[in-house]
Motif scaffolding. Structure first.
Motif, PDB file in Angstrom:
ATOM      1  N   PRO A 134       0.832  -1.201   0.000  1.00  0.00           N
ATOM      2  CA  PRO A 134       0.000   0.000   0.000  1.00  0.00           C
ATOM      3  C   PRO A 134       0.872   1.259   0.000  1.00  0.00           C
ATOM      4  CG  PRO A 134      -0.633  -1.508   1.770  1.00  0.00           C
ATOM      5  CD  PRO A 134       0.698  -1.962   1.253  1.00  0.00           C
ATOM      6  N   VAL A 136       0.455   5.183   0.949  1.00  0.00           N
ATOM      7  CA  VAL A 136      -0.508   5.894   1.795  1.00  0.00           C
ATOM      8  C   VAL A 136      -0.105   7.352   1.978  1.00  0.00           C
ATOM      9  CG1 VAL A 136      -1.492   6.019   4.118  1.00  0.00           C
ATOM     10  CG2 VAL A 136      -1.117   3.791   3.042  1.00  0.00           C
ATOM     11  N   VAL A 138      -1.882  10.994   4.076  1.00  0.00           N
ATOM     12  CA  VAL A 138      -2.974  11.474   4.926  1.00  0.00           C
ATOM     13  C   VAL A 138      -3.041  12.994   4.898  1.00  0.00           C
ATOM     14  CG1 VAL A 138      -2.964   9.479   6.459  1.00  0.00           C
ATOM     15  CG2 VAL A 138      -1.537  11.449   7.004  1.00  0.00           C
ATOM     16  N   HIS A 214       2.854  11.088   0.371  1.00  0.00           N
ATOM     17  CA  HIS A 214       2.598   9.654   0.298  1.00  0.00           C
ATOM     18  C   HIS A 214       3.864   8.864   0.615  1.00  0.00           C
ATOM     19  CE1 HIS A 214       4.039  10.567  -3.808  1.00  0.00           C
ATOM     20  NE2 HIS A 214       4.567   9.354  -3.754  1.00  0.00           N
ATOM     21  N   ALA A 218       3.397   2.078   4.926  1.00  0.00           N
ATOM     22  CA  ALA A 218       2.191   2.538   5.618  1.00  0.00           C
ATOM     23  C   ALA A 218       2.405   2.645   7.124  1.00  0.00           C
ATOM     24  CB  ALA A 218       1.021   1.600   5.327  1.00  0.00           C
ATOM     25  N   THR A 260      -7.634   9.817   4.192  1.00  0.00           N
ATOM     26  CA  THR A 260      -6.570   8.902   3.785  1.00  0.00           C
ATOM     27  C   THR A 260      -6.657   8.611   2.295  1.00  0.00           C
ATOM     28  OG1 THR A 260      -6.517   7.819   5.950  1.00  0.00           O
ATOM     29  CG2 THR A 260      -5.630   6.574   4.092  1.00  0.00           C
ATOM     30  N   HIS A 261      -5.528   8.776   1.596  1.00  0.00           N
ATOM     31  CA  HIS A 261      -5.404   8.391   0.197  1.00  0.00           C
ATOM     32  C   HIS A 261      -4.534   7.142   0.129  1.00  0.00           C
ATOM     33  CE1 HIS A 261      -6.777  12.294  -1.753  1.00  0.00           C
ATOM     34  NE2 HIS A 261      -6.695  12.620  -0.467  1.00  0.00           N
ATOM     35  N   PHE A 262      -4.948   6.167  -0.668  1.00  0.00           N
ATOM     36  CA  PHE A 262      -4.081   4.999  -0.821  1.00  0.00           C
ATOM     37  C   PHE A 262      -4.256   4.347  -2.187  1.00  0.00           C
ATOM     38  CE2 PHE A 262      -7.959   2.996   0.685  1.00  0.00           C
ATOM     39  CZ  PHE A 262      -7.973   1.722   0.116  1.00  0.00           C
ATOM     40  N   ARG A 344      -6.163   6.226  -7.205  1.00  0.00           N
ATOM     41  CA  ARG A 344      -6.161   5.888  -5.780  1.00  0.00           C
ATOM     42  C   ARG A 344      -7.555   6.058  -5.199  1.00  0.00           C
ATOM     43  NH1 ARG A 344      -4.316  10.975  -6.677  1.00  0.00           N
ATOM     44  NH2 ARG A 344      -4.995  12.659  -5.269  1.00  0.00           N
ATOM     45  N   GLU A 346      -9.634   7.711  -1.955  1.00  0.00           N
ATOM     46  CA  GLU A 346      -9.615   8.625  -0.808  1.00  0.00           C
ATOM     47  C   GLU A 346     -10.746   8.221   0.136  1.00  0.00           C
ATOM     48  OE1 GLU A 346      -9.955  13.344   0.496  1.00  0.00           O
ATOM     49  OE2 GLU A 346     -10.742  12.697  -1.448  1.00  0.00           O
ATOM     50  N   LEU A 360      -5.682   3.383   9.812  1.00  0.00           N
ATOM     51  CA  LEU A 360      -5.096   2.785   8.609  1.00  0.00           C
ATOM     52  C   LEU A 360      -5.287   1.277   8.585  1.00  0.00           C
ATOM     53  CD1 LEU A 360      -1.780   4.773   7.969  1.00  0.00           C
ATOM     54  CD2 LEU A 360      -3.975   4.958   6.787  1.00  0.00           C
ATOM     55  N   LEU A 364      -7.158  -0.263   5.317  1.00  0.00           N
ATOM     56  CA  LEU A 364      -6.414  -1.186   4.467  1.00  0.00           C
ATOM     57  C   LEU A 364      -6.900  -2.620   4.649  1.00  0.00           C
ATOM     58  CD1 LEU A 364      -2.802   0.285   4.855  1.00  0.00           C
ATOM     59  CD2 LEU A 364      -4.413   0.629   2.968  1.00  0.00           C
TER      60      LEU A 364
END
Length: 449
Positions: A134, A136, A138, A214, A218, A260-262, A344, A346, A360, A364
């Motif tokens: 991942p 990640v 934030v 990013h 993570a 959170t973006h991942f 990604r 969000e 997280l 995840l």
């Protein structure tokens, strides 16, 4: 950072006079010890010890009344060892001080499953076993607050000496009003190797947001968020006011979120959400499906406090309906537009008052559940999510506890001990919060979360 590297760091920083060793408890509160610098080698080599129950205290720092970790087990110790982060400066303190982040293990060397950092590590192990990583980032929203009087208000500007009682979304003037604070904050982030990126002023009175860049680690991203919250609050006090990540400090202004973006990389470093176009891959949809399926059951992680539910109300810039969309900030899960290589998810539900490790882990973990089970989400929405008839995120703290306790999704993400400890903590807090006035609740949350 290896043990030798930690010792080398101290030798290169002879100005350091004391050390803090600290781990995150279930509420994200730092728990640990102050250690004279001359005993630092012992901590680096052997760690330290304190009761397992310390990671399961309530928001006031009190034992959980019916916890099996206290009297039933003799309040036995855990072993706290340094994380790979190593020593960090603590620029908000007057005396030169170093922080050594630690996490808890059992006597036989096994990770303690009630440690929130280990909860995230366990989820990441699931990704690693599939050759996945991942990525990640934030976004953390917070308020600067003058809490010296009977009511909360925006602090006096460090530049003008005036108090401007207005929300100023994306205002350069608002940022410049606290230029020295933000300059010191970015300098401190550099010292602590926290990747602070863009800052903006938000919609609330004295509300700001800072994005952290990013990371393909993570666990480090969660460390950064945890350390950043601690830094912001400590540095604000040095400037004569408070900073708070509580979900809703003012009734009339938007709450603070932690978005959170991942994305997820495969073994070749390719983004498995990227199909070269705007819609993303089937795997992207499955990850979204997992997030949506687990969202109601995960609300206790995203909204862990009494005050959290004041933020999750319609048309207050926080999601309330369980849905997803492309480029739509009214949805709980948003797929941003832009370069397809950075496709990604969000996740927009969490408040600023969360424990970043648990947040997280559940995001995840839910995404992994969705990918493993090939969960198809409903169609993406268009328009205003608040105006649609959608399944809802729990609107009460007790409702969130009940959903969390009975969830198969949560049992796939967290170890039984983590689930038990977190529920015991939240139920105790809910009991005692009912005895307090709203002013007393704000006082406890202002400085803690």
């Amino acid at each position: 950072m290896s043990g030798n590297a930690m010792k080398s760091w101290l030798r290169k920083n002879p100005q350091v006079r004391t050390i803090r060793v600290a781990a995150a408890d279930l509420n994200g509160q730092p728990r640990g010890k102050r250690v004279p610098v001359r005993f630092a080698d012992k901590v680096v080599e052997s760690g330290t010890r304190f009761p397992v129950s310390v990671l399961n205290l309530d928001i006031w720092g009190e034992d959980i009344d019916d916890s099996p970790l206290v009297f039933e087990s003799g309040d036995r110790d855990g072993v706290l060892l340094p994380t790979e982060r190593g020593f960090l400066p603590m620029p908000w303190l007057e005396a030169p001080t170093a922080l050594l982040p630690i996490w808890m293990f059992r006597e036989d060397g096994r990770p303690y499953e009630g440690d929130p950092r280990h909860a995230l590590r366990a989820v990441l192990d699931r990704y690693k076993a599939k050759g996945l990583t991942p990525v990640v980032a934030v976004e953390l929203e917070f308020y600067l607050i003058d809490d010296s009087g009977r009511s909360l208000q925006v602090p006096v500007s460090e530049r003008s000496g005036k108090r401007r009682k207005a929300a100023e979304t994306m205002s350069i003037r608002a940022l410049d009003s606290f230029d020295q604070f933000f300059t010191d904050l970015y300098d401190a982030c550099e010292e602590m190797d926290i990747p602070a990126d863009t800052a903006i002023s938000e919609a609330g009175l004295g509300q700001f947001e800072i994005n952290l860049m990013h990371s393909e680690d993570a666990l480090r991203a969660a460390d950064d968020a945890w350390l950043f919250k601690w830094l912001v609050k400590g540095l604000a006090r040095r400037h004569g006011f408070a900073a708070s990540f509580m979900a809703k400090p003012y009734d009339d202004y938007a709450g603070s979120g932690l978005h959170t973006h991942f994305s997820v990389l495969d073994e070749n470093g390719d983004n498995i959400f990227d199909d070269g176009g705007e819609t993303g891959t089937e795997v992207l949809r499955h990850a979204i499906g997992g997030c949506l399926d687990a969202m109601a059951d995960s609300a206790l992680i995203f909204a862990p406090h009494h005050n959290s539910y004041d933020r999750l109300v319609p048309e207050a810039h926080a999601p309330t309906g369980i849905c997803w969309a492309y480029e739509n900030r009214t949805a709980a899960v948003r797929v941003p537009s832009g370069d397809a290589r950075a496709r990604r998810i969000e996740h927009r539900v969490a408040g600023g008052d969360v424990n970043p490790y648990l947040m997280l882990a559940v995001i995840l973990g839910a995404a992994m559940n969705g990918m493993e089970d090939a969960i198809e989400p409903p169609a993406p929405i268009t328009g205003n999510a608040y105006a649609l008839d959608l399944p809802r995120i729990p609107v009460t703290w007790v409702g969130a506890m009940d959903a969390f306790e009975g969830s198969d999704h949560i049992r796939r993400i967290f170890a039984p001990e983590m689930i038990r400890n977190f529920l015991l903590t939240k139920r105790q807090e809910a009991h005692y919060m009912e005895e307090l006035t709203e002013t007393e609740r704000v006082e406890i949350y202002l400085d803690t979360v």
